[in-house]
Design an enzyme around this catalytic site. Sequence first.
Site, PDB file in Angstrom:
ATOM      1  N   LEU A 230       0.836  -1.201   0.000  1.00  0.00           N
ATOM      2  CA  LEU A 230       0.000   0.000   0.000  1.00  0.00           C
ATOM      3  C   LEU A 230       0.869   1.249   0.000  1.00  0.00           C
ATOM      4  CD1 LEU A 230      -2.680   1.565   0.282  1.00  0.00           C
ATOM      5  CD2 LEU A 230      -2.457   1.326   2.751  1.00  0.00           C
ATOM      6  N   GLN A 236       0.553   8.326  -4.089  1.00  0.00           N
ATOM      7  CA  GLN A 236       0.500   7.420  -5.248  1.00  0.00           C
ATOM      8  C   GLN A 236       0.892   8.139  -6.534  1.00  0.00           C
ATOM      9  OE1 GLN A 236      -3.414   5.614  -5.217  1.00  0.00           O
ATOM     10  NE2 GLN A 236      -2.995   4.533  -3.313  1.00  0.00           N
ATOM     11  N   GLN A 238       3.790   8.603  -7.873  1.00  0.00           N
ATOM     12  CA  GLN A 238       5.010   9.415  -7.813  1.00  0.00           C
ATOM     13  C   GLN A 238       6.243   8.527  -7.907  1.00  0.00           C
ATOM     14  OE1 GLN A 238       4.658  11.724  -4.128  1.00  0.00           O
ATOM     15  NE2 GLN A 238       2.524  12.122  -4.621  1.00  0.00           N
ATOM     16  N   HIS A 240       6.843   5.800  -5.879  1.00  0.00           N
ATOM     17  CA  HIS A 240       7.241   5.147  -4.622  1.00  0.00           C
ATOM     18  C   HIS A 240       7.054   3.625  -4.689  1.00  0.00           C
ATOM     19  CE1 HIS A 240       7.881   8.959  -2.735  1.00  0.00           C
ATOM     20  NE2 HIS A 240       6.667   9.354  -3.071  1.00  0.00           N
ATOM     21  N   GLY A 241       5.977   3.187  -5.346  1.00  0.00           N
ATOM     22  CA  GLY A 241       5.748   1.740  -5.464  1.00  0.00           C
ATOM     23  C   GLY A 241       6.925   1.065  -6.155  1.00  0.00           C
ATOM     24  N   ALA A 242       7.408   1.676  -7.239  1.00  0.00           N
ATOM     25  CA  ALA A 242       8.532   1.103  -7.980  1.00  0.00           C
ATOM     26  C   ALA A 242       9.804   1.111  -7.119  1.00  0.00           C
ATOM     27  CB  ALA A 242       8.755   1.896  -9.270  1.00  0.00           C
ATOM     28  N   GLU A 264       1.175 -12.393  -4.043  1.00  0.00           N
ATOM     29  CA  GLU A 264      -0.135 -12.942  -3.692  1.00  0.00           C
ATOM     30  C   GLU A 264      -1.241 -12.106  -4.333  1.00  0.00           C
ATOM     31  OE1 GLU A 264      -0.593 -13.417   0.524  1.00  0.00           O
ATOM     32  OE2 GLU A 264      -2.765 -13.514   0.362  1.00  0.00           O
TER      33      GLU A 264
HETATM   34  C1  LIG Z   1       0.042  -7.850  -3.715  1.00  0.00           C
HETATM   35  C2  LIG Z   1      -0.877  -6.723  -3.451  1.00  0.00           C
HETATM   36  O1  LIG Z   1      -0.866  -6.183  -2.384  1.00  0.00           O
HETATM   37  S1  LIG Z   1      -1.898  -6.183  -4.654  1.00  0.00           S
HETATM   38  C3  LIG Z   1      -2.575  -4.680  -4.002  1.00  0.00           C
HETATM   39  C4  LIG Z   1      -1.713  -3.498  -4.313  1.00  0.00           C
HETATM   40  N1  LIG Z   1      -2.193  -2.369  -3.561  1.00  0.00           N
HETATM   41  C5  LIG Z   1      -3.227  -1.606  -3.931  1.00  0.00           C
HETATM   42  O2  LIG Z   1      -3.839  -1.775  -4.978  1.00  0.00           O
HETATM   43  C6  LIG Z   1      -3.613  -0.531  -2.942  1.00  0.00           C
HETATM   44  C7  LIG Z   1      -3.844   0.831  -3.566  1.00  0.00           C
HETATM   45  N2  LIG Z   1      -2.790   1.213  -4.490  1.00  0.00           N
HETATM   46  C8  LIG Z   1      -1.503   1.409  -4.101  1.00  0.00           C
HETATM   47  O3  LIG Z   1      -1.107   1.232  -2.955  1.00  0.00           O
HETATM   48  C9  LIG Z   1      -0.543   1.901  -5.152  1.00  0.00           C
HETATM   49  O4  LIG Z   1      -1.247   2.602  -6.129  1.00  0.00           O
HETATM   50  C10 LIG Z   1       0.285   0.771  -5.828  1.00  0.00           C
HETATM   51  C11 LIG Z   1       1.070  -0.016  -4.792  1.00  0.00           C
HETATM   52  C12 LIG Z   1      -0.613  -0.184  -6.625  1.00  0.00           C
HETATM   53  C13 LIG Z   1       1.258   1.461  -6.797  1.00  0.00           C
HETATM   54  O5  LIG Z   1       2.093   2.336  -6.063  1.00  0.00           O
HETATM   55  P1  LIG Z   1       2.545   3.747  -6.661  1.00  0.00           P
HETATM   56  O6  LIG Z   1       3.503   4.374  -5.739  1.00  0.00           O
HETATM   57  O7  LIG Z   1       1.348   4.537  -7.043  1.00  0.00           O
HETATM   58  O8  LIG Z   1       3.332   3.230  -7.972  1.00  0.00           O
HETATM   59  P2  LIG Z   1       4.187   4.081  -8.983  1.00  0.00           P
HETATM   60  O9  LIG Z   1       4.033   5.551  -8.687  1.00  0.00           O
HETATM   61  O10 LIG Z   1       5.556   3.551  -8.998  1.00  0.00           O
HETATM   62  O11 LIG Z   1       3.459   3.735 -10.357  1.00  0.00           O
HETATM   63  C14 LIG Z   1       2.071   3.890 -10.471  1.00  0.00           C
HETATM   64  C15 LIG Z   1       1.694   4.741 -11.671  1.00  0.00           C
HETATM   65  O12 LIG Z   1       2.143   6.080 -11.477  1.00  0.00           O
HETATM   66  C16 LIG Z   1       2.830   6.542 -12.630  1.00  0.00           C
HETATM   67  N3  LIG Z   1       3.860   7.486 -12.178  1.00  0.00           N
HETATM   68  C17 LIG Z   1       4.976   7.210 -11.461  1.00  0.00           C
HETATM   69  N4  LIG Z   1       5.659   8.355 -11.244  1.00  0.00           N
HETATM   70  C18 LIG Z   1       4.932   9.348 -11.803  1.00  0.00           C
HETATM   71  C19 LIG Z   1       5.098  10.738 -11.892  1.00  0.00           C
HETATM   72  N5  LIG Z   1       6.147  11.348 -11.376  1.00  0.00           N
HETATM   73  N6  LIG Z   1       4.152  11.460 -12.538  1.00  0.00           N
HETATM   74  C20 LIG Z   1       3.066  10.860 -13.072  1.00  0.00           C
HETATM   75  N7  LIG Z   1       2.847   9.528 -13.011  1.00  0.00           N
HETATM   76  C21 LIG Z   1       3.771   8.794 -12.386  1.00  0.00           C
HETATM   77  C22 LIG Z   1       3.404   5.294 -13.241  1.00  0.00           C
HETATM   78  O13 LIG Z   1       3.675   5.436 -14.616  1.00  0.00           O
HETATM   79  C23 LIG Z   1       2.301   4.292 -12.995  1.00  0.00           C
HETATM   80  O14 LIG Z   1       1.303   4.461 -13.981  1.00  0.00           O
HETATM   81  P3  LIG Z   1       0.334   3.255 -14.446  1.00  0.00           P
HETATM   82  O15 LIG Z   1      -0.338   2.712 -13.205  1.00  0.00           O
HETATM   83  O16 LIG Z   1      -0.608   3.927 -15.372  1.00  0.00           O
HETATM   84  O17 LIG Z   1       1.226   2.238 -15.079  1.00  0.00           O
END
Ligand SMILES: CC(=O)SCCNC(=O)CCNC(=O)[C@H](O)C(C)(C)COP(=O)(O)OP(=O)(O)OC[C@H]1O[C@@H](n2cnc3c(N)ncnc32)[C@H](O)[C@@H]1OP(=O)(O)O
Length: 409
Positions: A230, A236, A238, A240-242, A264
């Site tokens: 999460l 989100q 930005q 951080h997930g990556a 999972e």
């Molecule tokens: C195993 C499991 O737990 S599955 C469940 C996963 N958790 C969830 O779904 C809970 C809710 N969601 C989250 O917690 C988060 O959104 C996550 C974990 C899914 C992703 O984490 P984030 O930090 O948002 O990921 P990150 O920023 O690296 O990438 C997400 C998107 O942001 C985009 N992004 C990253 N940096 C930037 C930026 N600077 N500007 C604009 N967009 C960006 C990426 O291209 C990516 O786009 P896409 O989804 O269209 O491919």
Amino acid sequence: MAGISLMKNKLEAYKCYANEALHFKLVRHESDLEDDRTTFHPDMTHQLFGDQESIFGYKDLEIQLYYSAAKLTTYLHIKYFDKVSPKRFEGVSADDVIKILAKEMPPGYYTNLDNFVAALPKDANFKPFGDLLHSYTVYKDGKDRKFEIYKISIDCPGFRDYHERLQTFLLFFVDAASFIDVDDDKWSFYLVFEKYRDNGNRMYAIVGYMTVYNYYAYPEKVRPRVSQVLIMPPFQRQGHGAQLLQTFYNECYKRNDILDITVEDPSENFQRLRDFVDAKNCSKLESFQPRHLHNGFSDEMMKEAQEKLKLSRKQARRVYEILRFKVTDPSNIKQYRKYRLDIKKRLNLPFQKNGRDFQKLQRALHPDELNATLSCMSIEQRHCYLEKAFEEHVEMCRHVIERLAESVD
Ligand SMILES: CC(=O)SCCNC(=O)CCNC(=O)[C@H](O)C(C)(C)COP(=O)(O)OP(=O)(O)OC[C@H]1O[C@@H](n2cnc3c(N)ncnc32)[C@H](O)[C@@H]1OP(=O)(O)O
């Protein structure tokens, strides 16, 4: 009759959508309490308020579930314009929202705002738990903001209680999430914090977290499974997930006892993130260089992806298909046709009577059920299914490739 429908209409006005009624905040300053820009809402509430995600019995309900940004000191309060009472509404009573939420919250949360505000300065004493694995910056709001990722085990003093507060967010953001048994020592925890200065104090604010379960793999290996991830909504999209996933991977690469990494029940968003990170890493491996990609998924690719990046066979193959798509020229009819046929062949595997997927299906289903499952799809329907699945696959590849093109390094 008219009386009943009048009453029904009257009660209908007291129904509200839980996802809108619930207001979260990660509070850094007292001023955040009055600032709507710091509010965020849940993605889901069905685990608490049922499939309809609705709450009955209030007009203009606002549920305030605020956490201090570092220690996660919690405040829970509801306000509303009007509430159904049995006296005024012929015995009907409102949902007990506080009781429903309190069941999921660890004890010790505040219900009085003044007390919550008085506790906020204690956040200045907060230091992240565990070992610092990685620091990075993200350029946002006109400045470089600093972030740190820590690895923590449950024995770390104070972390158990902290985790109890942190995991409450899962109910609202991760589908089908459940609280984990932290007494099982196979869990590892990875937390992301923002590190910033405020009034001369070094401060930390929670950004997100990930739990990993270290499964045993025969005969003497470990197979870590990413279980819950999460990133808090204000952080989100930005990157951080990556960063979090890559930091965890970097730790795994060093360990000979890790067979491969699994995930999972990944959500669509998480799978996209994983595909991007894995494709970026694989594109640096020798066996995944463009000149090898048109000849099919090879044993060398599988071996290198597993040994160096700890990818499972399924994920390595998925990444291969993405990287091959990247080097496939759509205007080269022969090349694109070969790609399409290879992907469709893989998509068709579950329908082949001697395939592994078919055998799995055979084991899982009664013969009658198996026949029904297979015969319900005519050849035409199967072609249609394969064409649609191929189009979705192409869309997925394009998306990952776009992010790869935007990413630096
Ligand atoms: C195993 C499991 O737990 S599955 C469940 C996963 N958790 C969830 O779904 C809970 C809710 N969601 C989250 O917690 C988060 O959104 C996550 C974990 C899914 C992703 O984490 P984030 O930090 O948002 O990921 P990150 O920023 O690296 O990438 C997400 C998107 O942001 C985009 N992004 C990253 N940096 C930037 C930026 N600077 N500007 C604009 N967009 C960006 C990426 O291209 C990516 O786009 P896409 O989804 O269209 O491919």
